[in-house]
Design an enzyme around this catalytic site. Structure first.
Site, short mmCIF file in Angstrom:
data_model
loop_
_atom_site.label_atom_id
_atom_site.label_comp_id
_atom_site.label_asym_id
_atom_site.label_seq_id
_atom_site.Cartn_x
_atom_site.Cartn_y
_atom_site.Cartn_z
N HIS A 107 0.83 -1.22 0.00
CA HIS A 107 0.00 0.00 0.00
C HIS A 107 0.86 1.27 0.00
O HIS A 107 0.52 2.27 0.63
CB HIS A 107 -0.95 0.03 1.21
CG HIS A 107 -1.96 -1.07 1.22
ND1 HIS A 107 -3.23 -0.93 0.73
CD2 HIS A 107 -1.88 -2.34 1.66
CE1 HIS A 107 -3.91 -2.06 0.88
NE2 HIS A 107 -3.09 -2.94 1.44
N ASN A 163 -10.35 -2.76 2.58
CA ASN A 163 -10.06 -2.75 1.14
C ASN A 163 -11.34 -2.51 0.36
O ASN A 163 -12.44 -2.53 0.93
CB ASN A 163 -9.46 -4.10 0.71
CG ASN A 163 -7.98 -4.22 1.04
OD1 ASN A 163 -7.29 -3.22 1.24
ND2 ASN A 163 -7.49 -5.45 1.08
N HIS A 165 -3.52 1.08 12.15
CA HIS A 165 -3.26 -0.17 12.87
C HIS A 165 -4.61 -0.81 13.19
O HIS A 165 -5.45 -0.19 13.86
CB HIS A 165 -2.48 0.15 14.16
CG HIS A 165 -2.24 -1.03 15.05
ND1 HIS A 165 -2.33 -2.34 14.61
CD2 HIS A 165 -1.90 -1.11 16.37
CE1 HIS A 165 -2.06 -3.15 15.61
NE2 HIS A 165 -1.80 -2.44 16.69
N TYR A 172 0.92 -4.34 12.09
CA TYR A 172 0.79 -2.90 11.82
C TYR A 172 1.63 -2.04 12.75
O TYR A 172 2.30 -1.11 12.33
CB TYR A 172 -0.68 -2.48 11.83
CG TYR A 172 -1.40 -2.97 10.59
CD1 TYR A 172 -1.70 -4.33 10.46
CD2 TYR A 172 -1.72 -2.14 9.54
CE1 TYR A 172 -2.32 -4.82 9.33
CE2 TYR A 172 -2.34 -2.61 8.40
CZ TYR A 172 -2.63 -3.96 8.30
OH TYR A 172 -3.23 -4.45 7.18
FE1 HDD Z 1 -2.57 -4.81 5.49
C1 HDD Z 1 -1.07 -1.81 5.17
C2 HDD Z 1 -5.54 -3.48 4.33
C3 HDD Z 1 -3.99 -7.95 5.44
C4 HDD Z 1 0.15 -6.04 7.00
N1 HDD Z 1 -3.19 -3.01 4.86
C5 HDD Z 1 -2.41 -1.88 4.80
C6 HDD Z 1 -3.19 -0.78 4.31
C7 HDD Z 1 -4.44 -1.26 4.07
C8 HDD Z 1 -4.44 -2.65 4.42
C9 HDD Z 1 -5.63 -0.48 3.54
C10 HDD Z 1 -2.67 0.61 4.08
C11 HDD Z 1 -2.99 1.54 5.23
C12 HDD Z 1 -2.54 2.93 4.90
O1 HDD Z 1 -3.18 3.56 4.06
O2 HDD Z 1 -1.55 3.36 5.49
N2 HDD Z 1 -4.37 -5.58 4.92
C13 HDD Z 1 -5.49 -4.85 4.57
C14 HDD Z 1 -6.63 -5.73 4.50
C15 HDD Z 1 -6.20 -6.98 4.79
C16 HDD Z 1 -4.78 -6.88 5.07
C17 HDD Z 1 -8.04 -5.28 4.17
C18 HDD Z 1 -6.96 -8.27 4.87
C19 HDD Z 1 -8.19 -8.35 5.22
N3 HDD Z 1 -2.01 -6.67 6.07
C20 HDD Z 1 -2.74 -7.83 5.99
C21 HDD Z 1 -2.02 -8.90 6.63
C22 HDD Z 1 -0.84 -8.36 7.10
C23 HDD Z 1 -0.86 -6.96 6.73
C24 HDD Z 1 -2.52 -10.33 6.75
C25 HDD Z 1 0.28 -9.02 7.86
C26 HDD Z 1 0.14 -10.08 8.60
N4 HDD Z 1 -0.75 -4.08 5.93
C27 HDD Z 1 0.20 -4.75 6.61
C28 HDD Z 1 1.41 -3.91 6.97
C29 HDD Z 1 1.01 -2.53 6.34
C30 HDD Z 1 -0.35 -2.82 5.75
C31 HDD Z 1 2.70 -4.50 6.56
C32 HDD Z 1 1.99 -1.91 5.38
C33 HDD Z 1 2.06 -0.45 5.73
C34 HDD Z 1 1.34 -0.33 6.98
O3 HDD Z 1 0.85 -1.56 7.34
O4 HDD Z 1 1.19 0.66 7.61
O5 HDD Z 1 1.53 -3.82 8.34
#
Ligand code: HDD
Length: 689
Positions: free
Chosen positions: A73, A147, A338, A361
């Site tokens: 993202h 999402n 988060h 997060y």
């Molecule tokens: Fe995630 C970012 C949505 C599964 C780990 N995720 C992130 C963002 C969104 C989502 C919208 C961007 C937020 C922003 O604008 O800063 N993610 C989802 C949805 C998921 C999902 C709807 C499943 C239902 N994500 C998911 C899993 C993991 C992560 C299973 C790890 C186990 N997601 C992250 C992250 C991020 C992230 C690595 C990357 C940047 C951040 O968090 O801030 O922690």
């Protein structure tokens, strides 16, 4: 909106600054600078001196400007706004005040994003879109990190690094950027059938939103509401856009990625600047605690939806975005979501994907924002007061007073005090079991809902899905991967698998389980309501000799309905109208493109029509709009351009012509064609040769 967050020192500075010019350029130490264009040197041609503190500070600061982009993202756009519930009808289910206090406006910050691409990648790639909302509630911050698709690729958070490594550019050559059309993603997909349902969504037009303002949002997981007595209710969150759910077409998205890679970002920005405030309705699906096992899927499985026809979505309130950020980096880049940020009345479930996210997060923000004090960055700071014993660390900007930084204490009068009325209390769920690495059998059906999705699509939506599979798998080099995916698709629908196989040169697979025949009409974009022409962008093509009375009439009628009309000419500035007077143009045709508009309109004027017909670019505007299923209109001799583009007057849905006598009638018919968004049946089957 976020209140006066100035520190005491900020306030003192108001007095100290007396005597300075408000506009003076200063160093970071506040020293006024005399010259920022020439470094300090002995003699005009001498070397730069170490003592040039302004030079050193300026370069050093610049060298450190970047922070790591989000691991997923990375590319996004954000906006401020508010949420207000319609009424208190959720009060029996949750003690979250922001959901139950009617007409109380809770400030929010929302960030939309793509998933796979880097921070500088194009907006319109085929991808899931993030829809993350931070609510600054009086009970603390609540983040709904969702999402624009209601399911996910995997069922357990431990698979996230595998999935993301597979979809991201391949590690040896970092290719392709922001695209899932490559071997590693599809290798993962063929071997991980739980991804099948989400892959159907990814291959559908949902992955190509026309605008962030025109896409749904979903919390995806089953969460839990908790009432004041500690009773729980399962809940799924939905965002429904006021402007309807609309998508681009694939060919168009690829061209926009070149013509205007900031297409979705600019669309959001411009809508807010022009007062066309984006709006969504929040809805919830509620499931009683005792109905946890009433479905033929597991509520804890994030690869499943609860069909709206089974549990209706209850409207709860509205989200309005009304202010663009002042600074992209400070706000959109530094905002830290988060999924673990919940407030009293909202709790988690044991969904293993959700549980995995709970770890990720906070961890990711620590590296991205450089330490534990990122919650003090203005965009992340809660409106609710923060009182605790957390101390020190990188980027600490607060100055906690006093001797006490521990609990329990007597020296600070015991403060701050845990367990106050209204404190967050976790839902008391009884959990017991053996410590095992094993997924529940109830998570093992990977195909029924993929089939439900396929069955629910209209003919043109299905065609787009087949085309998308053919494109993506057509880019896959290893034939065994193509075959593996097609074998999986046979479990969704045999006809789908055969159609895909035919386009990618692999043998059609044998039939697998028969299609169950069930559908959920709410899943189809074809059933989304038509919402008028508000904020639709219309290109009006003119050249010298254009009928300016017609231009004026159609423009003012369509603008009156909320559309955005831009007059495009062969050059910038103005053309001459039929009377020889200047007719201003908004843009020269070559500085923009048909793909950046929702519709194209050609007014009359013999000379103008002749000139446009000889202009390959003008012909291309119309022909491309036709190919992409857009509304096209022509008045009087303007129809000539349509003939040259080989459309033929009036024979196709969405193509509206009039000899110029009934401008009002024309505008009405044209507006209806624009409001329909696209005429996809035309786009698929009747593209002129
Ligand atoms: Fe995630 C970012 C949505 C599964 C780990 N995720 C992130 C963002 C969104 C989502 C919208 C961007 C937020 C922003 O604008 O800063 N993610 C989802 C949805 C998921 C999902 C709807 C499943 C239902 N994500 C998911 C899993 C993991 C992560 C299973 C790890 C186990 N997601 C992250 C992250 C991020 C992230 C690595 C990357 C940047 C951040 O968090 O801030 O922690």
């Amino acid at each position: 909106m976020l209140g006066d967050r100035r520190t005491d020192k900020d306030k003192q500075l108001d007095d100290v600054r007396v005597g300075y010019e408000d506009t003076a350029l200063t160093t970071d130490q506040g020293v006024p600078v005399d010259d920022t264009d020439n470094s300090l040197r002995p003699g005009e041609r001498g070397p730069t001196l170490m003592e040039d503190f302004h030079f050193r500070e300026k370069i050093t600061h610049f060298d450190h400007e970047r922070i790591p982009e989000r691991v997923v993202h990375a590319r996004g756009a954000g906006a401020h706004g508010y949420f207000e519930p319609y009424d208190d009808s959720l009060a029996p289910f949750t003690s979250a005040q922001f959901l139950t206090s009617p007409k109380v406006r809770t400030p929010v910050f929302v960030r939309f994003s793509t998933v796979a691409g880097s921070r500088g990648s194009a907006d319109t790639v085929r991808d899931v879109r993030g829809f993350a909302v931070k609510f600054f509630t009086p009970q603390g911050n609540f983040d709904l990190v969702g999402n624009n698709m209601p399911v996910f690729f995997i069922q357990d958070g431990i698979k996230f690094p595998d999935f993301v490594h597979a979809v991201k550019p391949e590690p040896h050559n970092e290719v392709p950027q922001a695209s899932s059309a490559h071997d590693t993603l599809w290798d993962f997909v063929q071997l991980q059938p739980e991804s099948t349902h989400m892959i159907m969504w990814l291959m559908s037009d949902r992955a190509l939103p026309r605008s962030y303002r025109m896409m749904q949002g979903f919390g995806v997981h089953t969460f839990r509401f908790v009432d004041a007595e500690g009773r729980g209710t399962f809940v799924k969150f939905h965002w429904k856009p006021k402007l309807g759910i609309h998508s681009l077409v694939w060919d168009e998205t690829q061209k926009i990625a070149g013509k205007d890679p900031d297409f979705n970002r600019k669309d959001l920005w411009e809508a807010i600047e022009s007062g066309n405030l984006p709006e969504w309705e929040l809805g919830v699906q509620l499931v009683a605690q005792e109905d946890e096992h009433a479905f033929d899927f597991d509520l804890l499985d994030a690869t499943k939806i609860i069909p709206e026809e089974v549990v209706p979505v209850r409207p709860v309130g509205r989200l309005v975005l009304d202010r663009n950020p002042d600074n992209f980096f400070a706000e959109t880049e530094q905002v830290a979501f988060h999924i673990g940020n919940v407030v009293p009345g909202i709790d988690f479930t044991n969904d293993p994907l959700l549980q995995g996210r709970l770890f990720s997060y906070l961890d990711t923000q620590l590296i991205r924002l450089g330490g534990p004090n990122f919650t003090q960055i203005p965009i992340n700071r809660p409106l609710a007061e923060v009182r605790n014993h957390h101390r020190d660390g990188y980027h600490q900007t607060a100055i906690p007073r006093g001797q006490v930084s521990y609990h329990p204490n007597s020296l600070g009068g015991g403060c701050p005090v845990p367990g106050s009325p209204g404190a967050y209390r976790h839902y008391q769920e009884r959990v017991d079991g053996h410590k095992i690495r094993k997924r529940s059998e109830s998570f093992s059906d990977h195909y029924s809902q993929a089939t439900l999705f396929w069955n629910s699509m209209s003919a043109w939506e299905r065609q787009h899905i087949v085309d998308a599979f053919r494109f993506e798998l057509g880019k896959v080099v290893n034939v065994h991967i193509r075959e593996g995916v097609v074998r999986n698709l046979a479990n969704v629908d045999h006809e789908l698998a055969v159609s895909v196989a035919a386009g990618i040169g692999v043998e059609p697979p044998p039939p697998a389980a028969p299609n169950h025949g069930r559908l959920s009409p709410a899943l189809s974009q074809a059933h989304a309501p038509v919402q008028g022409v508000a904020t639709r962008k219309i290109a009006i093509l003119v050249a010298d000799g254009a009928d300016s009375a017609q231009v004026k009439a159609v423009r003012s009628a369509l603008t009156g309905m909320g559309a955005i009309c831009e007059v495009l000419g062969p050059r910038g500035g103005a053309v001459r109208d039929g009377e020889g007077d200047p007719l201003p143009v908004t843009h020269a045709m070559n500085t923009t493109a048909s793909v950046l508009y929702d519709a194209v309109l050609v007014p009359g004027g013999q000379e103008s029509a002749r000139e446009l017909s000889l202009d390959g670019l003008a012909v291309h505007y119309v022909a491309e709009a036709f190919k992409h299923g857009k509304a096209i209109g022509a008045l009087g001799s303007g129809s000539r351009l349509l003939e040259i583009a080989r459309l033929g007057p009036g024979r196709h849905p969405g193509v509206v012509t009039d000899d110029g006598d009934d401008v009002d009638g024309f505008v009405k018919a044209f507006a209806a064609a624009v409001a329909a968004h696209r005429h996809p049946e035309r786009a698929i089957h009747s593209v002129p040769a």
